[in-house]
Enzyme design. Structure first.
Site, PDB file in Angstrom:
ATOM      1  N   SER A  98      -8.228  -5.248 -18.651  1.00  0.00           N
ATOM      2  CA  SER A  98      -7.532  -5.794 -19.826  1.00  0.00           C
ATOM      3  C   SER A  98      -7.951  -5.115 -21.128  1.00  0.00           C
ATOM      4  CB  SER A  98      -7.720  -7.312 -19.912  1.00  0.00           C
ATOM      5  OG  SER A  98      -7.135  -7.925 -18.774  1.00  0.00           O
ATOM      6  N   GLY A 121      -4.805  -0.264 -17.216  1.00  0.00           N
ATOM      7  CA  GLY A 121      -3.659  -0.625 -16.385  1.00  0.00           C
ATOM      8  C   GLY A 121      -2.457  -0.963 -17.242  1.00  0.00           C
ATOM      9  N   GLY A 122      -2.252  -2.252 -17.474  1.00  0.00           N
ATOM     10  CA  GLY A 122      -1.043  -2.717 -18.173  1.00  0.00           C
ATOM     11  C   GLY A 122      -0.749  -1.993 -19.475  1.00  0.00           C
ATOM     12  N   TRP A 143      -1.038   3.684 -13.621  1.00  0.00           N
ATOM     13  CA  TRP A 143       0.296   3.081 -13.700  1.00  0.00           C
ATOM     14  C   TRP A 143       0.585   2.142 -12.527  1.00  0.00           C
ATOM     15  CZ3 TRP A 143       3.851   7.847 -15.260  1.00  0.00           C
ATOM     16  CH2 TRP A 143       3.386   8.348 -16.484  1.00  0.00           C
ATOM     17  N   LYS A 144      -0.281   2.132 -11.534  1.00  0.00           N
ATOM     18  CA  LYS A 144      -0.116   1.274 -10.339  1.00  0.00           C
ATOM     19  C   LYS A 144       1.273   1.502  -9.728  1.00  0.00           C
ATOM     20  CE  LYS A 144      -3.331  -1.966 -12.370  1.00  0.00           C
ATOM     21  NZ  LYS A 144      -3.956  -3.275 -12.278  1.00  0.00           N
TER      22      LYS A 144
HETATM   23  C1  PEP Z   1      -6.716  -1.317 -13.734  1.00  0.00           C
HETATM   24  O1  PEP Z   1      -5.756  -1.446 -13.024  1.00  0.00           O
HETATM   25  O2  PEP Z   1      -7.553  -0.478 -13.424  1.00  0.00           O
HETATM   26  C2  PEP Z   1      -6.833  -2.168 -14.909  1.00  0.00           C
HETATM   27  C3  PEP Z   1      -7.948  -2.144 -15.590  1.00  0.00           C
HETATM   28  O3  PEP Z   1      -5.761  -2.954 -15.240  1.00  0.00           O
HETATM   29  P1  PEP Z   1      -5.544  -3.782 -16.611  1.00  0.00           P
HETATM   30  O4  PEP Z   1      -5.878  -2.849 -17.744  1.00  0.00           O
HETATM   31  O5  PEP Z   1      -4.101  -4.181 -16.597  1.00  0.00           O
HETATM   32  O6  PEP Z   1      -6.468  -4.949 -16.561  1.00  0.00           O
END
Ligand code: PEP
Length: 251
Positions: free
Chosen positions: A213, A234-235, A10-11
């Site tokens: 992503s 992540g997102g 979730w950062k």
């Molecule tokens: C991550 O933060 O580990 C990541 C993969 O982010 P995202 O899925 O948003 O690229």
């Protein structure tokens, strides 16, 4: 057989209230889900409340970072003992954002990895090349150095308790995903490096996630590659419907 593992990073997102709402949404679909290991990694401030909310479910709690010491004069840091007290099972270490913005080196990641294992936490150790490194043909050298450095000195038992996340830096939060073939190539390389550090049987037992992503639309193809054992998300982990769809794509 390696069980697939999908973790949501979730950062620096989600207040305690927002985290509660997201977990409620996840519980509707994933409380009793057993086919895939599901981990959620909220910010430190929401760990305690999310930990409580996850009790009695099949989902695990993870943190996004930690210090290697048990306690002491390290202002602003959080220790492995503190994470254990909150029933964390996993901790993300060496994420590219920590390496880029907070100066984490392979040596620091290695110290944290050893401390996490000593405290009974499963580290999710992140490695990945930048776009410049990929374009310069340095993927093999960069990944080999990061894997060897971040995991130096681990026993076979410890590496089997560790998850590796391959996250090409150019694919994180950019909307650009590695193709399934590009990701598979690097996952196979990581397994080859592990076989050199340990042996082939150990290398075959370690789970390696892909991150960068990942979305419901591309998850199934990525997760169907032979050396990709799930994802670090992540997102798309910030919305219950997209995270649940990604988890289900791993079945
Ligand atoms: C991550 O933060 O580990 C990541 C993969 O982010 P995202 O899925 O948003 O690229």
């Amino acid at each position: 057989m390696r069980k697939k593992i999908v973790a949501g990073n979730w950062k620096m997102n989600m207040t305690v209230a927002e985290a509660g709402a997201l977990v409620s949404g996840l519980k509707l679909e994933l409380s009793n889900f057993r086919e895939v290991e599901v981990v959620v990694c909220p910010p430190f401030t929401a760990l305690a409340s999310v930990s409580q909310a996850l009790q009695g479910t099949n989902m695990d709690l993870g943190a996004q970072n930690m210090h290697w010491e048990k306690s002491g004069a390290y202002t602003g840091e959080v220790s492995p003992e503190m994470l254990r007290e909150l029933f964390c099972h996993y901790v993300i270490l060496g994420h590219s954002e920590r390496r880029t913005y907070f100066g984490e080196t392979d040596e620091i990641v290695n110290r944290k990895t050893k401390a996490a294992l000593a405290w009974g936490l499963h580290p999710i150790v992140c490695v990945g090349e930048t776009l410049a490194q990929r374009e310069a043909g340095e993927v093999e050298q960069v990944i080999t150095t990061q894997v060897r450095g971040s995991l130096a000195g681990l026993s076979a038992r410890e590496i089997l308790d560790t998850v590796i996340a391959y996250e090409p830096v150019w694919a994180i939060g950019t909307g650009k995903t590695a193709t399934s073939a590009q990701a598979q190539d690097v996952h196979a390389l990581i397994r080859k490096v592990l076989a050199g550090m340990f042996d082939e049987a150990v290398a075959q037992g370690v789970r390696i996630q892909y991150g960068g992503s990942v979305k419901p639309a591309n998850a199934k193809e990525l997760f169907s590659m032979p050396d990709i054992d799930g994802g670090l998300i992540g997102g798309a982990a910030l919305k219950a419907d997209s995270f649940v769809a990604i988890v289900k794509a791993a079945v």
